[in-house]
Design a protein around this motif. Structure first.
Motif, PDB file in Angstrom:
ATOM      1  N   LEU A 142       0.789  -1.203   0.156  1.00 34.49           N
ATOM      2  CA  LEU A 142       0.373  -0.047   0.330  1.00 34.49           C
ATOM      3  C   LEU A 142       0.806   0.979   0.200  1.00 34.49           C
ATOM      4  O   LEU A 142       0.354   2.188  -0.496  1.00 34.49           O
ATOM      5  CB  LEU A 142      -1.277  -0.043   0.832  1.00 34.49           C
ATOM      6  N   ALA A 143       2.119   0.929   0.917  1.00 29.95           N
ATOM      7  CA  ALA A 143       2.447   2.337   0.845  1.00 29.95           C
ATOM      8  C   ALA A 143       3.864   2.562  -0.672  1.00 29.95           C
ATOM      9  O   ALA A 143       3.584   3.966  -1.170  1.00 29.95           O
ATOM     10  CB  ALA A 143       4.044   1.916   1.863  1.00 29.95           C
ATOM     11  N   ALA A 144       3.889   1.393  -1.472  1.00 32.36           N
ATOM     12  CA  ALA A 144       4.934   0.952  -2.278  1.00 32.36           C
ATOM     13  C   ALA A 144       3.308   1.981  -3.754  1.00 32.36           C
ATOM     14  O   ALA A 144       3.762   2.711  -4.293  1.00 32.36           O
ATOM     15  CB  ALA A 144       4.821   0.453  -2.587  1.00 32.36           C
ATOM     16  N   LEU A 145       2.509   1.587  -3.639  1.00 28.68           N
ATOM     17  CA  LEU A 145       0.749   2.270  -4.342  1.00 28.68           C
ATOM     18  C   LEU A 145       1.144   3.626  -4.362  1.00 28.68           C
ATOM     19  O   LEU A 145       1.272   4.539  -5.603  1.00 28.68           O
ATOM     20  CB  LEU A 145       0.114   1.842  -4.755  1.00 28.68           C
ATOM     21  N   VAL A 146       1.496   4.219  -3.122  1.00 28.94           N
ATOM     22  CA  VAL A 146       0.961   5.448  -3.437  1.00 28.94           C
ATOM     23  C   VAL A 146       2.190   6.137  -3.495  1.00 28.94           C
ATOM     24  O   VAL A 146       2.815   7.161  -4.574  1.00 28.94           O
ATOM     25  CB  VAL A 146       1.151   6.147  -1.731  1.00 28.94           C
ATOM     26  N   ALA A 147       3.326   6.264  -2.563  1.00 33.16           N
ATOM     27  CA  ALA A 147       5.439   6.443  -3.322  1.00 33.16           C
ATOM     28  C   ALA A 147       5.507   5.915  -5.105  1.00 33.16           C
ATOM     29  O   ALA A 147       5.806   7.519  -5.448  1.00 33.16           O
ATOM     30  CB  ALA A 147       5.601   5.736  -2.705  1.00 33.16           C
ATOM     31  N   MET A 148       4.793   5.915  -5.851  1.00 39.21           N
ATOM     32  CA  MET A 148       5.428   5.820  -7.020  1.00 39.21           C
ATOM     33  C   MET A 148       4.865   6.170  -7.931  1.00 39.21           C
ATOM     34  O   MET A 148       5.033   6.722  -8.985  1.00 39.21           O
ATOM     35  CB  MET A 148       5.416   3.416  -7.319  1.00 39.21           C
ATOM     36  N   ASN A 149       2.707   6.498  -7.445  1.00 40.89           N
ATOM     37  CA  ASN A 149       2.637   7.751  -7.662  1.00 40.89           C
ATOM     38  C   ASN A 149       2.846   8.364  -7.706  1.00 40.89           C
ATOM     39  O   ASN A 149       2.826   9.259  -9.745  1.00 40.89           O
ATOM     40  CB  ASN A 149       1.281   6.503  -7.921  1.00 40.89           C
ATOM     41  N   LEU A 150       3.082   9.061  -6.610  1.00 36.74           N
ATOM     42  CA  LEU A 150       3.570  10.466  -6.786  1.00 36.74           C
ATOM     43  C   LEU A 150       5.005  10.857  -6.876  1.00 36.74           C
ATOM     44  O   LEU A 150       4.783  12.100  -7.685  1.00 36.74           O
ATOM     45  CB  LEU A 150       4.146  10.965  -4.895  1.00 36.74           C
ATOM     46  N   PHE A 151       5.590   9.688  -6.975  1.00 37.01           N
ATOM     47  CA  PHE A 151       7.721  10.492  -7.434  1.00 37.01           C
ATOM     48  C   PHE A 151       6.936  10.731  -9.141  1.00 37.01           C
ATOM     49  O   PHE A 151       7.666  11.245  -9.682  1.00 37.01           O
ATOM     50  CB  PHE A 151       8.010   9.484  -7.449  1.00 37.01           C
ATOM     51  N   GLY A 152       5.773   9.867 -10.199  1.00 28.99           N
ATOM     52  CA  GLY A 152       5.893   9.372 -11.017  1.00 28.99           C
ATOM     53  C   GLY A 152       5.067  10.556 -11.476  1.00 28.99           C
ATOM     54  O   GLY A 152       5.570  10.692 -12.803  1.00 28.99           O
TER      55      GLY A 152
END
Length: 435
Positions: A297-307
């Motif tokens: 869940l943490a990864a899902l948020v982070a990867m889209n914010l950074f992208g």
């Protein structure tokens, strides 16, 4: 870190944005669905381990070797598969890949010893070879580089999505189907989780378009907007033409090294996450599955914010360095906090947010200078060499756990790998990759 200014939206750019919203809605959700099916069949062996290792008498090293052998088959056939995709078209070839890996994944119900486990893991990698770099190549047909990081991040959201839904699902299947028809829970898991790949593979034949010209859902004017954006973007690429040009390009080999460093961390998480959670004292496959979903869940948020940020600012290097260092910190903390479930999940969440964010952002680097047949070969080569870390990482963890009885040392090794990858990213020329 300095960030380039965000461009003001002109009428032409506004029109392009409108067209691309339509393109994204049509293509990206379906590609995400394909990758969820792919990743679930690739890494559900991590959940099977919770039962299969005891049932069949596998050591930690034997499991790690079998998990990693997937990537040897993947490595051997990756470049030929991507070249075949370019020759026969994405629609046919991606469908072939999905159907074949679904059949091999279902065959895991017949695993009875280490030898059959090793053979099927190798065959699964061979069947799936070309899917991921094929999709990356396919995205270059539709999206210019300044839109690609966000799109690839959306596509690679399939990894955490597979973890969020797949881990609890795998645990539930193993608990509730144990003994049905005389089969073990892990056998039912392999069989039932192969079905989505087979179904989506068939749908691919009817849904996916080979290129922009073949898209009946776009008007001629909309097709021209997309083709113009892609054509304008390719003018700056410096490696084009024949297959061997990619193999002779030093930057391609640098990309292989960088990706290898990042993949070390990625597959440590996906193959060993259930075991990491179980080692904190959690019992029950479903409970392990639910808690294993938290880092994703943490990864899902982070990867889209950074992208989104990377495309908006047209900056690539620091958007890749920061998450890789986050991953290193997360792995180091997990080695220190492994006695507490809450603290361990916190550390693993930091690691997952960092490591899984690296993958989509990484592909903005090689696609900034590769095009044509060189892109088909180069992207496949980068992915295949980098994914050899998928062999090294799980086997390294298993062997060190057998030798030391602890997971702390491999966690620190993974952290070092991510730091080295971050340093290597900074050796790239920002005027080439920041597009």
């Amino acid at each position: 870190m300095p960030m380039p200014a965000v461009a003001t939206e002109t009428p032409a750019l506004a029109r392009e944005n409108t067209v691309y919203r339509k393109v994204v809605r049509r293509i990206v959700p379906f590609l995400i669905l394909c990758y969820v099916a792919s990743y679930l069949d690739r890494v559900n062996v991590g959940f099977a381990k919770l039962q299969m290792s005891d049932d069949l008498g596998f050591s930690e090293a034997a499991y790690g070797l079998g998990a990693g052998l997937f990537f040897i088959g993947y490595f051997i056939l990756e470049v030929p598969s991507n070249l075949m995709l370019q020759r026969v078209g994405a629609r046919t070839w991606i469908a072939r890949i999905m159907i074949s890996w679904g059949l091999v994944s279902a065959a895991f119900i017949f695993v009875t010893n280490e030898a059959t486990f090793y053979v099927l893991r190798f065959l699964l990698g061979a069947a799936e070879a070309g899917f991921y770099p094929g999709v990356i190549l396919y995205c270059t047909y539709w999206f210019p580089s300044y839109r690609r990081a966000r799109v690839i991040a959306m596509f690679m959201s399939a990894i955490p999505v597979a973890g969020i839904f797949g881990n609890p699902l795998s645990g539930w299947i193993m608990d509730h189907f144990q003994g049905v028809n005389g089969w073990q829970g892990w056998q039912w898991m392999f069989l039932l989780e192969a079905v989505p790949a087979l179904l989506v593979g068939v749908v691919t034949l009817f849904y996916l378009d080979d290129d922009v010209r073949a898209a009946k859902w776009l008007t001629d004017e909309e097709k021209s907007v997309v083709e113009r954006a892609v054509a304008d973007d390719t003018t700056h690429r410096t490696v084009d033409g024949r297959v061997w040009e990619a193999f002779r390009e030093p930057r391609v080999w640098l990309m292989c090294f960088i990706y290898f460093c990042f993949v070390m961390g990625q597959y440590a998480l996906t193959f060993w996450m259930p075991s990491f959670v179980e080692s904190t004292g959690i019992e029950g496959n479903f409970a392990i599955g639910v808690l294993s979903a938290v880092p994703f869940l943490a990864a899902l948020v982070a990867m889209n914010l950074f992208g989104r940020s990377a495309d908006k600012r047209r900056e690539r290097r620091w958007h890749l360095v920061i998450p890789s260092l986050m991953g290193a910190v997360g792995f180091s903390l997990s080695a220190v906090w492994n006695g507490s479930t809450a603290l361990s999940l916190t550390a693993l969440s930091i690691a997952a947010a960092g490591v899984l964010t690296c993958a989509p952002l990484f592909w903005s680097l090689p696609t900034a200078f590769l095009s044509g047949t060189a892109a088909a070969a180069g992207l496949a080569m980068i992915n295949s060499v980098g994914n050899l870390a998928g062999f090294v990482s799980p086997y390294m963890i298993g062997a060190l756990k057998d030798a030391t009885g602890s997971a702390s040392i491999p966690m620190h090794v993974l952290a070092v790998s991510l730091v080295v990858g971050a340093v290597a990213v900074l050796t790239t020329k920002k005027h080439v990759v920041n597009r």
